[in-house]
Design a protein around this motif. Sequence first.
Motif, PDB file in Angstrom:
ATOM      1  N   ARG A 108      -7.981  -8.360   2.860  1.00  0.00           N
ATOM      2  CA  ARG A 108      -7.326  -7.677   1.769  1.00  0.00           C
ATOM      3  C   ARG A 108      -7.867  -8.297   0.284  1.00  0.00           C
ATOM      4  NH1 ARG A 108      -1.242  -8.130   1.239  1.00  0.00           N
ATOM      5  NH2 ARG A 108      -1.581 -10.402   1.728  1.00  0.00           N
ATOM      6  N   ARG A 123       3.821 -17.545   7.237  1.00  0.00           N
ATOM      7  CA  ARG A 123       4.475 -16.483   6.691  1.00  0.00           C
ATOM      8  C   ARG A 123       4.986 -15.496   8.123  1.00  0.00           C
ATOM      9  NH1 ARG A 123      -0.312 -14.240   3.565  1.00  0.00           N
ATOM     10  NH2 ARG A 123       1.116 -12.359   3.166  1.00  0.00           N
ATOM     11  N   THR A 153       0.790  -1.140   0.140  1.00  0.00           N
ATOM     12  CA  THR A 153       0.082  -0.208   0.027  1.00  0.00           C
ATOM     13  C   THR A 153       0.780   1.154   0.058  1.00  0.00           C
ATOM     14  OG1 THR A 153      -1.752  -1.289   1.310  1.00  0.00           O
ATOM     15  CG2 THR A 153      -1.766   1.068   1.388  1.00  0.00           C
ATOM     16  N   ALA A 192       6.524 -20.080   2.540  1.00  0.00           N
ATOM     17  CA  ALA A 192       7.938 -20.153   2.444  1.00  0.00           C
ATOM     18  C   ALA A 192       8.825 -19.157   1.561  1.00  0.00           C
ATOM     19  CB  ALA A 192       8.581 -21.587   2.442  1.00  0.00           C
ATOM     20  N   ARG A 200      14.896  -9.911   2.076  1.00  0.00           N
ATOM     21  CA  ARG A 200      13.989 -10.536   3.089  1.00  0.00           C
ATOM     22  C   ARG A 200      14.966 -11.755   3.945  1.00  0.00           C
ATOM     23  NH1 ARG A 200       8.544 -10.415   0.884  1.00  0.00           N
ATOM     24  NH2 ARG A 200       7.205 -11.894   1.992  1.00  0.00           N
ATOM     25  N   THR A 246       8.607  -7.811  -4.858  1.00  0.00           N
ATOM     26  CA  THR A 246       8.963  -9.320  -5.500  1.00  0.00           C
ATOM     27  C   THR A 246       7.657 -10.093  -5.272  1.00  0.00           C
ATOM     28  OG1 THR A 246       9.925  -9.595  -3.080  1.00  0.00           O
ATOM     29  CG2 THR A 246      11.553  -9.319  -5.050  1.00  0.00           C
TER      30      THR A 246
HETATM   31  P1  AP5 Z   1      -0.617  -4.615   2.124  1.00  0.00           P
HETATM   32  O1  AP5 Z   1      -0.058  -3.213   1.826  1.00  0.00           O
HETATM   33  O2  AP5 Z   1      -1.247  -5.672   0.818  1.00  0.00           O
HETATM   34  O3  AP5 Z   1       0.637  -5.290   3.073  1.00  0.00           O
HETATM   35  P2  AP5 Z   1       1.889  -5.981   2.668  1.00  0.00           P
HETATM   36  O4  AP5 Z   1       2.692  -5.707   3.828  1.00  0.00           O
HETATM   37  O5  AP5 Z   1       2.331  -5.587   1.253  1.00  0.00           O
HETATM   38  O6  AP5 Z   1       1.631  -7.640   3.058  1.00  0.00           O
HETATM   39  P3  AP5 Z   1       1.834  -8.790   1.939  1.00  0.00           P
HETATM   40  O7  AP5 Z   1       0.923  -9.903   2.457  1.00  0.00           O
HETATM   41  O8  AP5 Z   1       1.849  -8.438   0.449  1.00  0.00           O
HETATM   42  O9  AP5 Z   1       3.552  -9.092   2.634  1.00  0.00           O
HETATM   43  P4  AP5 Z   1       3.960 -10.175   2.330  1.00  0.00           P
HETATM   44  O10 AP5 Z   1       5.398  -9.850   2.760  1.00  0.00           O
HETATM   45  O11 AP5 Z   1       3.609 -11.595   3.014  1.00  0.00           O
HETATM   46  O12 AP5 Z   1       3.704 -11.003   0.788  1.00  0.00           O
HETATM   47  P5  AP5 Z   1       4.628 -10.692  -0.271  1.00  0.00           P
HETATM   48  O13 AP5 Z   1       3.677 -10.619  -1.562  1.00  0.00           O
HETATM   49  O14 AP5 Z   1       5.662  -9.674  -0.504  1.00  0.00           O
HETATM   50  O15 AP5 Z   1      -1.859  -4.396   3.237  1.00  0.00           O
HETATM   51  C1  AP5 Z   1      -2.600  -5.596   3.670  1.00  0.00           C
HETATM   52  C2  AP5 Z   1      -3.994  -5.208   3.748  1.00  0.00           C
HETATM   53  O16 AP5 Z   1      -4.169  -4.006   5.001  1.00  0.00           O
HETATM   54  C3  AP5 Z   1      -4.585  -4.503   2.513  1.00  0.00           C
HETATM   55  O17 AP5 Z   1      -5.885  -4.870   2.383  1.00  0.00           O
HETATM   56  C4  AP5 Z   1      -4.633  -3.245   2.872  1.00  0.00           C
HETATM   57  O18 AP5 Z   1      -5.604  -2.440   2.026  1.00  0.00           O
HETATM   58  C5  AP5 Z   1      -4.889  -2.959   4.020  1.00  0.00           C
HETATM   59  N1  AP5 Z   1      -4.047  -1.775   4.740  1.00  0.00           N
HETATM   60  C6  AP5 Z   1      -2.818  -1.311   4.511  1.00  0.00           C
HETATM   61  N2  AP5 Z   1      -2.510  -0.115   5.199  1.00  0.00           N
HETATM   62  C7  AP5 Z   1      -3.598  -0.139   5.982  1.00  0.00           C
HETATM   63  C8  AP5 Z   1      -3.830   0.914   7.160  1.00  0.00           C
HETATM   64  N3  AP5 Z   1      -2.905   1.793   7.484  1.00  0.00           N
HETATM   65  N4  AP5 Z   1      -5.100   0.957   7.561  1.00  0.00           N
HETATM   66  C9  AP5 Z   1      -6.044  -0.098   7.161  1.00  0.00           C
HETATM   67  N5  AP5 Z   1      -5.827  -1.262   6.302  1.00  0.00           N
HETATM   68  C10 AP5 Z   1      -4.580  -1.135   5.683  1.00  0.00           C
HETATM   69  O19 AP5 Z   1       5.245 -12.326  -0.640  1.00  0.00           O
HETATM   70  C11 AP5 Z   1       4.584 -13.237  -0.775  1.00  0.00           C
HETATM   71  C12 AP5 Z   1       5.341 -14.515  -1.044  1.00  0.00           C
HETATM   72  O20 AP5 Z   1       6.320 -14.306  -2.157  1.00  0.00           O
HETATM   73  C13 AP5 Z   1       6.251 -14.910   0.151  1.00  0.00           C
HETATM   74  O21 AP5 Z   1       5.556 -15.496   1.305  1.00  0.00           O
HETATM   75  C14 AP5 Z   1       7.323 -15.605  -0.701  1.00  0.00           C
HETATM   76  O22 AP5 Z   1       7.157 -17.085  -0.845  1.00  0.00           O
HETATM   77  C15 AP5 Z   1       7.445 -15.059  -2.048  1.00  0.00           C
HETATM   78  N6  AP5 Z   1       8.463 -13.880  -1.755  1.00  0.00           N
HETATM   79  C16 AP5 Z   1       8.089 -12.452  -2.028  1.00  0.00           C
HETATM   80  N7  AP5 Z   1       9.448 -11.862  -1.817  1.00  0.00           N
HETATM   81  C17 AP5 Z   1      10.444 -12.585  -1.677  1.00  0.00           C
HETATM   82  C18 AP5 Z   1      11.739 -12.597  -1.315  1.00  0.00           C
HETATM   83  N8  AP5 Z   1      12.368 -11.380  -1.259  1.00  0.00           N
HETATM   84  N9  AP5 Z   1      12.472 -13.560  -1.030  1.00  0.00           N
HETATM   85  C19 AP5 Z   1      11.957 -14.866  -0.988  1.00  0.00           C
HETATM   86  N10 AP5 Z   1      10.638 -15.068  -1.340  1.00  0.00           N
HETATM   87  C20 AP5 Z   1       9.915 -13.892  -1.779  1.00  0.00           C
END
Ligand code: AP5
Length: 218
Positions: free
Chosen positions: A131, A175, A19, A61, A92, A35
């Motif tokens: 979300r 996670r 966000t 994972a 990460r 990513t």
């Molecule tokens: P949002 O902004 O979507 O939160 P986020 O921090 O981006 O959460 P993610 O679930 O995307 O983080 P993540 O790290 O688990 O996932 P990622 O995709 O990186 O906000 C969440 C919700 O809250 C939304 O509905 C939003 O509208 C709401 N919201 C936001 N702010 C708010 C506020 N202030 N008030 C109220 N509501 C609010 O990773 C997914 C997977 O990909 C990992 O598990 C892994 O398998 C892989 N992966 C990704 N990157 C890597 C890496 N670098 N290395 C290895 N594997 C990786």
Amino acid sequence: MAAEARVVLLGPPGAGKGTQAKLLEEKFSACQISTGDILRKAVAERTPLGREASEYINRGALVPDGVIVNLVAERLKEKDCEKGFILDGFPRTIPQATSLNAILNQRGIRLSAVLSVRVPHNVIIERLAGRRTCRNCGALSHVVFTPPKKEGVCDRCGGALYQRDDDREETIANRLKVYEDQTAPLVDYYRGQGLLREIDGVGDVDEIRARIIQALGV
Ligand code: AP5
Ligand code: MG
């Protein structure tokens, strides 16, 4: 901070990285590199990367470091990243962070700041449970906190909203554990480099954006 933003957003799942990254991308004319978004797109398109990544993502994972580092290194070369970048969900692990340093050193640049967004467990669960993501443009909304005008339809582009597969209860738990074990050590790592800014991630989206802008000193 220099006009060019080279920022890492660090924080647990649901902290609001995506966000805030989208808002910062607009403010700084920087590119957002998520990513997670890149991997989900690859999964949806059933590319070789997507086929490799899906098994890890579904378990909550981490995808192997080598795969991720190559992907980010290539993305950073693209033209829209010339004026800076907002890294969302990378690095990460400590090896990813050291690889990022090496990539930036080669180019003679360094990070401007690392923002660690802190959010308690109960807020994370609420945010992830509600979300919704646009299948077309990736815009984020929340059924309670930032509901779309029309249920299931993206306000920005009219695309269909969906719930992420890895937002199931058991995957969320994994996670969070993976974050604590493998990613949280980056907080001290970047504090040691004098780059860390801690952000209270509780509050509405605009409040947190204002805290981030203040922490960046712009
Ligand atoms: P949002 O902004 O979507 O939160 P986020 O921090 O981006 O959460 P993610 O679930 O995307 O983080 P993540 O790290 O688990 O996932 P990622 O995709 O990186 O906000 C969440 C919700 O809250 C939304 O509905 C939003 O509208 C709401 N919201 C936001 N702010 C708010 C506020 N202030 N008030 C109220 N509501 C609010 O990773 C997914 C997977 O990909 C990992 O598990 C892994 O398998 C892989 N992966 C990704 N990157 C890597 C890496 N670098 N290395 C290895 N594997 C990786
Ligand atoms: Mg995200």
